[in-house]
Design a protein around this motif. Structure first.
Motif, PDB file in Angstrom:
ATOM      1  N   THR A  12      -4.954   1.318  -3.484  1.00  0.00           N
ATOM      2  CA  THR A  12      -4.844   0.923  -2.270  1.00  0.00           C
ATOM      3  C   THR A  12      -4.065   1.534  -1.575  1.00  0.00           C
ATOM      4  OG1 THR A  12      -2.990  -0.646  -2.978  1.00  0.00           O
ATOM      5  CG2 THR A  12      -5.143  -1.572  -3.226  1.00  0.00           C
ATOM      6  N   ALA A  13      -2.987   2.419  -1.745  1.00  0.00           N
ATOM      7  CA  ALA A  13      -2.227   3.101  -0.944  1.00  0.00           C
ATOM      8  C   ALA A  13      -2.001   4.590  -1.174  1.00  0.00           C
ATOM      9  CB  ALA A  13      -0.994   2.289  -0.876  1.00  0.00           C
ATOM     10  N   TRP A  64      -5.662  -4.919   2.376  1.00  0.00           N
ATOM     11  CA  TRP A  64      -5.006  -3.924   2.431  1.00  0.00           C
ATOM     12  C   TRP A  64      -5.617  -2.758   3.753  1.00  0.00           C
ATOM     13  CZ3 TRP A  64      -0.441  -2.368   0.133  1.00  0.00           C
ATOM     14  CH2 TRP A  64      -0.068  -3.313  -1.066  1.00  0.00           C
ATOM     15  N   TRP A 101       3.457  -2.026   4.144  1.00  0.00           N
ATOM     16  CA  TRP A 101       2.364  -3.257   4.377  1.00  0.00           C
ATOM     17  C   TRP A 101       3.028  -4.208   4.621  1.00  0.00           C
ATOM     18  CZ3 TRP A 101       1.202  -8.061   2.507  1.00  0.00           C
ATOM     19  CH2 TRP A 101       0.016  -8.271   2.761  1.00  0.00           C
ATOM     20  N   LYS A 136       3.813  -4.496   8.435  1.00  0.00           N
ATOM     21  CA  LYS A 136       2.462  -4.479   9.456  1.00  0.00           C
ATOM     22  C   LYS A 136       2.138  -5.883   9.315  1.00  0.00           C
ATOM     23  CE  LYS A 136       0.669   0.167   8.963  1.00  0.00           C
ATOM     24  NZ  LYS A 136      -0.396   0.980   8.324  1.00  0.00           N
ATOM     25  N   ASN A 137       2.170  -6.382   8.211  1.00  0.00           N
ATOM     26  CA  ASN A 137       1.557  -7.705   8.017  1.00  0.00           C
ATOM     27  C   ASN A 137       2.598  -8.880   7.934  1.00  0.00           C
ATOM     28  OD1 ASN A 137      -1.311  -7.147   7.724  1.00  0.00           O
ATOM     29  ND2 ASN A 137      -0.355  -5.935   6.168  1.00  0.00           N
ATOM     30  N   GLU A 168       4.789  -0.559  -0.196  1.00  0.00           N
ATOM     31  CA  GLU A 168       4.792  -2.347  -0.193  1.00  0.00           C
ATOM     32  C   GLU A 168       5.483  -2.451   0.972  1.00  0.00           C
ATOM     33  OE1 GLU A 168       4.405  -5.633  -1.636  1.00  0.00           O
ATOM     34  OE2 GLU A 168       3.254  -3.791  -2.207  1.00  0.00           O
TER      35      GLU A 168
END
Length: 109
Positions: free
Chosen positions: A51-52, A87, A67, A70-71, A64
């Motif tokens: 994913t990253a 993601w 992320w 941002k969220n 992690e």
């Protein structure tokens, strides 16, 4: 940094580690994250390599944290288990049901 790294981001406890066995999700050598809080939410174990693009545990920890930055205002409105976002680099294409829970079907853009 080697081995398992425990961190708390987004009011959840996480463990980031390099996978060494074939058992479970992901491939051997992938950087994985486990959400270890009581309410695990949508995801239980995520491959940060897929994913990253994390290649080391240190990069996985950074991914992690980024992320969650941002969220951080991600609303926890769930529809049978599915959250609102996917993601970065992935987009929602409907949803799917596994083991009685509904999950976002996140696919690469």
């Amino acid at each position: 940094m080697a081995g398992k790294i425990k961190l708390t981001t987004g009011n959840e406890k996480h463990v980031v580690y390099k996978k060494t066995t074939k058992r479970g999700e992901g491939k051997v050598g992938d950087i994985m994250v486990n959400h270890t809080s009581k309410d695990k939410g949508t995801y239980d174990t995520i491959s940060l390599t897929r994913t990253a693009n994390a290649k080391t545990v240190k990069q996985g920890v950074k991914a992690e944290k980024d992320w969650h930055k941002k969220n951080d205002k991600l609303t926890k409105k769930k529809t049978g288990g599915a959250t609102k976002n996917c993601w970065p680099g992935y987009e929602k294409k409907g949803s799917k049901t596994m083991y009685g829970k509904t999950y976002n079907n996140c696919v690469k853009k």
